[in-house]
Scaffold this active site. Structure first.
Site, mmCIF file in Angstrom:
data_model
loop_
_atom_site.group_PDB
_atom_site.id
_atom_site.type_symbol
_atom_site.label_atom_id
_atom_site.label_comp_id
_atom_site.label_asym_id
_atom_site.label_seq_id
_atom_site.Cartn_x
_atom_site.Cartn_y
_atom_site.Cartn_z
ATOM 1 N N ALA A 238 0.844 -1.199 0.000
ATOM 2 C CA ALA A 238 0.000 0.000 0.000
ATOM 3 C C ALA A 238 0.875 1.244 0.000
ATOM 4 O O ALA A 238 0.646 2.188 -0.774
ATOM 5 C CB ALA A 238 -0.938 -0.006 1.205
ATOM 6 N N GLU B 13 9.778 3.571 7.584
ATOM 7 C CA GLU B 13 9.535 2.186 8.020
ATOM 8 C C GLU B 13 10.189 1.968 9.387
ATOM 9 O O GLU B 13 11.382 2.236 9.556
ATOM 10 C CB GLU B 13 10.120 1.220 6.981
ATOM 11 C CG GLU B 13 10.141 -0.246 7.388
ATOM 12 C CD GLU B 13 8.768 -0.802 7.720
ATOM 13 O OE1 GLU B 13 7.861 -0.715 6.874
ATOM 14 O OE2 GLU B 13 8.597 -1.310 8.860
ATOM 15 N N ASN C 287 4.331 -7.140 5.820
ATOM 16 C CA ASN C 287 3.709 -8.393 5.393
ATOM 17 C C ASN C 287 3.790 -8.577 3.885
ATOM 18 O O ASN C 287 3.784 -9.713 3.389
ATOM 19 C CB ASN C 287 2.230 -8.441 5.818
ATOM 20 C CG ASN C 287 2.068 -8.917 7.240
ATOM 21 O OD1 ASN C 287 2.917 -9.645 7.761
ATOM 22 N ND2 ASN C 287 0.974 -8.513 7.865
ATOM 23 N N GLY D 93 2.036 -14.502 0.053
ATOM 24 C CA GLY D 93 2.038 -15.279 -1.182
ATOM 25 C C GLY D 93 1.719 -14.410 -2.396
ATOM 26 O O GLY D 93 2.011 -14.757 -3.526
ATOM 27 N N ARG E 91 -13.730 -21.330 9.069
ATOM 28 C CA ARG E 91 -12.524 -20.886 9.781
ATOM 29 C C ARG E 91 -12.780 -20.606 11.268
ATOM 30 O O ARG E 91 -11.940 -20.910 12.106
ATOM 31 C CB ARG E 91 -11.958 -19.618 9.116
ATOM 32 C CG ARG E 91 -11.254 -19.919 7.810
ATOM 33 C CD ARG E 91 -10.710 -18.664 7.150
ATOM 34 N NE ARG E 91 -9.927 -19.046 5.967
ATOM 35 C CZ ARG E 91 -9.164 -18.206 5.271
ATOM 36 N NH1 ARG E 91 -9.054 -16.947 5.632
ATOM 37 N NH2 ARG E 91 -8.485 -18.627 4.224
ATOM 38 N N GLU F 248 -3.996 -2.616 4.818
ATOM 39 C CA GLU F 248 -4.562 -3.394 5.931
ATOM 40 C C GLU F 248 -4.847 -2.543 7.160
ATOM 41 O O GLU F 248 -5.629 -2.948 8.021
ATOM 42 C CB GLU F 248 -3.626 -4.573 6.267
ATOM 43 C CG GLU F 248 -4.311 -5.611 7.136
ATOM 44 C CD GLU F 248 -3.464 -6.860 7.393
ATOM 45 O OE1 GLU F 248 -2.575 -7.171 6.572
ATOM 46 O OE2 GLU F 248 -3.714 -7.522 8.415
HETATM 47 C C1 LIG Z 1 2.081 -15.181 5.249
HETATM 48 C C2 LIG Z 1 1.047 -14.315 4.603
HETATM 49 C C3 LIG Z 1 0.489 -14.687 3.388
HETATM 50 C C4 LIG Z 1 -0.466 -13.870 2.789
HETATM 51 N N1 LIG Z 1 -0.970 -14.201 1.581
HETATM 52 C C5 LIG Z 1 -1.779 -13.324 0.938
HETATM 53 C C6 LIG Z 1 -2.149 -13.541 -0.427
HETATM 54 O O1 LIG Z 1 -1.705 -14.493 -1.051
HETATM 55 N N2 LIG Z 1 -2.981 -12.637 -1.026
HETATM 56 C C7 LIG Z 1 -3.462 -11.524 -0.365
HETATM 57 O O2 LIG Z 1 -4.234 -10.746 -0.930
HETATM 58 N N3 LIG Z 1 -3.109 -11.289 0.919
HETATM 59 C C8 LIG Z 1 -2.267 -12.153 1.569
HETATM 60 N N4 LIG Z 1 -1.870 -11.862 2.844
HETATM 61 C C9 LIG Z 1 -2.262 -10.569 3.427
HETATM 62 C C10 LIG Z 1 -1.446 -9.437 2.763
HETATM 63 O O3 LIG Z 1 -0.174 -9.887 2.471
HETATM 64 C C11 LIG Z 1 -1.326 -8.200 3.655
HETATM 65 O O4 LIG Z 1 -2.587 -7.846 4.145
HETATM 66 C C12 LIG Z 1 -0.754 -7.012 2.856
HETATM 67 O O5 LIG Z 1 0.520 -7.352 2.388
HETATM 68 C C13 LIG Z 1 -0.694 -5.757 3.704
HETATM 69 O O6 LIG Z 1 -0.101 -4.732 2.983
HETATM 70 P P1 LIG Z 1 0.083 -3.279 3.652
HETATM 71 O O7 LIG Z 1 0.888 -2.487 2.700
HETATM 72 O O8 LIG Z 1 -1.226 -2.760 4.045
HETATM 73 O O9 LIG Z 1 0.889 -3.565 5.007
HETATM 74 P P2 LIG Z 1 2.346 -4.201 5.199
HETATM 75 O O10 LIG Z 1 2.837 -4.832 3.969
HETATM 76 O O11 LIG Z 1 2.302 -5.049 6.410
HETATM 77 O O12 LIG Z 1 3.264 -2.933 5.462
HETATM 78 C C14 LIG Z 1 3.047 -2.108 6.602
HETATM 79 C C15 LIG Z 1 4.404 -1.600 7.056
HETATM 80 O O13 LIG Z 1 4.211 -0.507 7.952
HETATM 81 C C16 LIG Z 1 5.205 -0.590 8.963
HETATM 82 N N5 LIG Z 1 4.768 0.206 10.120
HETATM 83 C C17 LIG Z 1 3.785 -0.078 10.992
HETATM 84 N N6 LIG Z 1 3.676 0.888 11.917
HETATM 85 C C18 LIG Z 1 4.602 1.822 11.623
HETATM 86 C C19 LIG Z 1 4.966 3.051 12.228
HETATM 87 N N7 LIG Z 1 4.318 3.536 13.292
HETATM 88 N N8 LIG Z 1 5.992 3.753 11.694
HETATM 89 C C20 LIG Z 1 6.651 3.273 10.599
HETATM 90 N N9 LIG Z 1 6.339 2.117 9.975
HETATM 91 C C21 LIG Z 1 5.316 1.394 10.489
HETATM 92 C C22 LIG Z 1 5.296 -2.066 9.225
HETATM 93 O O14 LIG Z 1 6.491 -2.395 9.893
HETATM 94 C C23 LIG Z 1 5.190 -2.643 7.815
HETATM 95 O O15 LIG Z 1 6.452 -2.790 7.224
HETATM 96 C C24 LIG Z 1 -0.909 -12.691 3.445
HETATM 97 C C25 LIG Z 1 -0.347 -12.331 4.670
HETATM 98 C C26 LIG Z 1 0.641 -13.116 5.240
HETATM 99 C C27 LIG Z 1 1.223 -12.674 6.542
#
Ligand SMILES: Cc1cc2nc3c(=O)[nH]c(=O)nc-3n(C[C@H](O)[C@H](O)[C@H](O)COP(=O)(O)OP(=O)(O)OC[C@H]3O[C@@H](n4cnc5c(N)ncnc54)[C@H](O)[C@@H]3O)c2cc1C
Ligand SMILES: Cc1cc2nc3c(=O)[nH]c(=O)nc-3n(C[C@H](O)[C@H](O)[C@H](O)COP(=O)(O)OP(=O)(O)OC[C@H]3O[C@@H](n4cnc5c(N)ncnc54)[C@H](O)[C@@H]3O)c2cc1C
Lengths: 522, 522
Positions: B52, B72, B80, B85, B340, B485
């Site tokens: 995101a 970060e 995540n 995957g 689930r 997320e």
């Molecule tokens: C093992 C696994 C398999 C998955 N498989 C799938 C899949 O196949 N398909 C699918 O759609 N979804 C899947 N999901 C869910 C999906 O991967 C996540 O929901 C998605 O990657 C989240 O993206 P994001 O950018 O919102 O957050 P993230 O990728 O988690 O990034 C958020 C970042 O913000 C940082 N952060 C947090 N707080 C702060 C702060 N205060 N200051 C600075 N940095 C901060 C964190 O450290 C992190 O690096 C899976 C999740 C896991 C764990």
């Protein structure tokens, strides 16, 4: 108007607006004690005047506190607690034992409560609720509240353990509770809204910012956002502040954030003051909310009733012995006996082409009448015009503008399944046995439009078993307490009928005792 | 250490502590711009570095912003999104059409999404998600991300519409995304945590308070409460701040407030930084949370794996063709094919007398092996030791210390139901037909301990379809945006597999564009 007067009221209004504006625009507006001149000093300030507030106040006074105030934003006292049915669940009550139910227990009651909560209940809170039920009844009786002798059973309970007030309404319980509060020297102040908590430099809550002469706008569905009436005052609360400000089912904006099928037009059973303002105040004070997603609907209401109305009890019989029909097509339209969530979804799925709501009509013939255990339910509903009686199906169809031939065909089809002894209807999987083999066809006929109304919020601010509000560090926020429907965690996913007024009594009393024992702020 | 140095670091530590302490003790710690001296100035500050955040940053740069930073808190980038995957759902992708699936549509995808969300999804957000899927795939491909040619189907989807990266892991998608960000002049800064937003006098968010040189303590389960490392700095964000800080499944304290069966010992699939700190920051800034109650479990995990591990795919086959047994009694213990939530509850209900957890063992004979469509799943799981292979049932029982005779009797009973052609098992109402008539008995045997792990948080901060964070007045908080997320409302009650990385791409990109178009703060 004199210039001087104008200035004064102008400033007061601005003060209100500025305050509200800042708070609701998301600038946390927790006030610092060092910025405040106290207008009044109390041992404890209690927000609200329903069952939770009053039990808290009574207990605080009984424990020896002298200066206790209940602050109520509405022009009347009592909140939902004054309009509730006040059905209450008490395992091992004398009434239950006299009725021959001797195998109930707090353990069993807890099991039912956790089952309805799907395990999301805070186990300690749920334990307090169930194990303090009997002492709660004794407490109410000591203060002069009276209950009808015959216990009954409600959905989700495994035992006959519910009691109703002798005079069937919450107000009959609230009167003796309020009387005790006043006799002990408590002060009740209405038309006064608590907007913010005041904290000292250590972060302890030491008082509140209120607006006196507040005029809640009952005609507005957006009162909390637009109402700037009242005059700012600051009340010190030496021992702590107790929020017993109720649920937020009547806050359509907050509810629609959670569940988008809720709109400004969605009706509810609650008093108009059941908004999310006080919950937001607690969140601004650092409190963590839980379970806000769980909103309870009552799919036993009618659009022809106001609030919970007069038809709720009859509704259950009409569902059981009759069926629900779409007035546009004349066809049966859903499983009338689905659970609260399913049925609510089905009810609102019936829409006109322009998106407006169409309400299903429950139709039953005369054979359910002898089953209505308490005849007055039917009479009340007929008198209020919620249930309607017709000599013939034709007259009924004419009144509700239902196409007659499809309606007849549907009833014949339905009767066919009953005759075949089918267990479930093949269209909506409604269980057919509860209607006990009744074939619809014997006039007079009864019609009743069905809707679902917002009824109760399971979620709220997280407290521990001492009613301390939990902050973002997962520790209690010093000086801040909450009890009753404004809290979350006691009930989990679904509150059982009769568990909410008990919640208010149990945790209201704990809050009063905890505050009485607290150290005084400097 | 020199006195001067000690003083400096002592103050820094105190600063950190005071700050944290105040914030987490529930004193809202939104900082006022007038109290701040900016250390750096940016067009936009993005919190996080996952999918995101990176899509937001890329879009902001592509729209012409020059000074864009991703901040970060962890020592590695990607959150995540680097370990996912990265399965993603795309109706009408070239891959799907080539596969012969020509009757899918964004409308159908939306229908599936709303069904899984039980109608609690924000309809506008869900619409954006589904109708921007195809353009999201094109966007990823344009930046050089590669997907495997064969689409597949996931639970809750009515069509074969999921794609997986060519190299099966999120990192293979994140690398090209990060590359684009850096090529366009974006700055990525790790070991820096965003603690608070900074607002100007009008309430607009104009920057953030961070701690540089922050050392997240991976060994601690309470990092957010105790970690005072780092040096306070203030970053101005002229066009706005975007929170893309991910979910909070790894915050056991927050999760256990919501669902008391979650404890410090409960495992999850997420990276260690998936805590609730950033969500609390947004709540202190006035943001309204929604759907925090909805936490998604993965009951396809093993206590013998770390995180999501190597056995998740095999697990489904073992459930389908085998059954789950209590190692203490040797008896079958629940419906292996419950949903689930049900299955997770059943898994954790298996407790020893002292309250510690006991794990059911999935057992299947060799007949499931040819069904495992992609053989490498089984090999991987066997190699990691999560699934174990035994020549005889006796050897298996011996290894897991399961009493042999009851186990044999249970398998015989189970086979009996299959032989009779029963549709459901009479004990736990498990559907029996999915195992296709296989009678267990043909060695070698396979064993696999089963658990459920915390996987995803549906809830988070409420945004609108422009990714503006919604405040307590139900209006956007100026200057504050969120995507991915950390937001709530897109998915409702249940997120469909493959909808979360899509969420990050769609709303990350919208956030980048919205911020690029925003007016500059003064
Ligand atoms: C093992 C696994 C398999 C998955 N498989 C799938 C899949 O196949 N398909 C699918 O759609 N979804 C899947 N999901 C869910 C999906 O991967 C996540 O929901 C998605 O990657 C989240 O993206 P994001 O950018 O919102 O957050 P993230 O990728 O988690 O990034 C958020 C970042 O913000 C940082 N952060 C947090 N707080 C702060 C702060 N205060 N200051 C600075 N940095 C901060 C964190 O450290 C992190 O690096 C899976 C999740 C896991 C764990
Ligand atoms: C029609 C109906 C029937 C019901 N039947 C039953 C039943 O039979 N059994 C059962 O267990 N439950 C029942 N319930 C639910 C139950 O009645 C309520 O949950 C319970 O009464 C709530 O008690 P309370 O003290 O927490 O809040 P309330 O009684 O609602 O009191 C809260 C008070 O706080 C005031 N307030 C709010 N914000 C502020 C503020 N900022 N400043 C000052 N004052 C404020 C409100 O105006 C209100 O008067 C029913 C509810 C309804 C509406």
């Amino acid at each position: 108007m004199q210039k001087r007067e104008f200035l004064k009221s102008g400033l007061a209004a601005l003060g209100g607006l500025g305050f509200l504006g800042a708070a609701r625009a998301g600038v946390p507006a927790v006030t610092k004690a060092s910025d405040v001149r106290w207008d009044e000093e109390w041992d404890t300030v209690i927000v609200g005047s329903g069952v939770a507030a009053t039990c808290a106040g009574n207990e605080a006074l009984d424990q020896g506190l002298k200066k206790v105030i209940m602050v109520e934003k509405m022009p009347v006292f009592g909140g939902n607690s004054a309009i509730t049915g006040f059905w209450i669940n008490i395992p091992r009550s004398p009434e239950q034992l006299a009725h021959g139910v001797t195998d109930d227990s707090p353990e069993l009651f807890l099991k039912d409560t956790l089952k309805a909560g799907e395990g999301f209940n805070d186990p300690k809170l749920a334990h307090e609720l169930c194990f303090r039920a009997l002492e709660s009844l004794e407490y109410l009786k000591k203060l002069g509240c009276k209950f009808a002798p015959t216990p009954f059973i409600q959905g989700g309970h495994s035992k006959v353990r519910s009691l109703a007030p002798e005079v069937s309404a919450g107000v009959s319980v609230m009167i003796p509770l309020h009387r005790h509060f006043m006799e002990k020297g408590g002060v009740m102040r209405k038309n006064t809204i608590v907007d913010e908590v005041v904290k000292d430099d250590s972060g302890r809550v030491v008082g509140v910012a209120v607006r006196e002469n507040y005029a809640f706008d009952i005609g507005s569905r957006d009162n909390d956002l637009t109402n700037t009436t009242g005059v700012r005052k600051y009340y010190k609360a030496k021992k702590g502040v107790i929020f017993a400000a109720g649920g937020f089912v009547n806050d359509w904006r907050m509810c629609s954030l959670i569940d988008p099928k809720i709109t400004k037009e969605t009706e509810g059973t609650n008093h108009p003051g059941a908004t999310a303002g006080a919950l937001f105040t607690l969140m601004r004070a650092g409190g963590v909310p839980v379970h806000l997603s769980y909103i309870q609907w009552g799919p036993w209401c009618s659009p022809d009733d106001k609030g919970i109305g007069m038809g709720a009890d009859v509704c259950d019989y009409l569902k059981q012995y009759g069926a629900a029909f779409d007035p546009k097509t004349g066809r049966r339209c859903f499983n009338e006996l689905g659970n609260r969530t399913e049925l609510t979804n089905d009810i609102f799925a019936l829409k006109n082409e322009d998106g407006t709501q169409r309400f299903a009509v429950l139709i039953a013939d005369s054979q359910f009448v002898p089953k209505v255990s308490i005849e007055r339910y039917l009479t009340k509903s007929l008198n209020s015009g919620t249930t309607k009686k017709f000599d013939t199906l034709e007259a009924l169809a004419d009144f509700y503008k239902i196409p007659l031939e499809p309606l007849k065909a549907e009833i014949a089809k339905y009767n066919g399944w009953i005759k075949e002894g089918k267990e479930f209807d093949p269209e909506f999987h409604r269980p057919l046995t509860p209607n006990e083999g009744v074939l619809m066809g014997k006039g007079p006929w009864y019609g009743h439009r069905l809707t679902s109304k917002l009824h109760y919020t399971m979620g709220g601010i997280k407290i521990n078993e001492k009613t301390q509000v939990i902050g973002q560090n997962f520790e209690p926020i010093p000086g801040l307490y909450a009890a009753g429907e404004i809290t979350g965690g006691v009930h989990g996913v679904t509150r059982l009928g009769g568990n909410s007024v008990l919640d208010g009594i149990v945790f209201g009393r704990i809050a009063g005792r905890t505050v009485a024992e607290a150290e005084e702020a400097k």
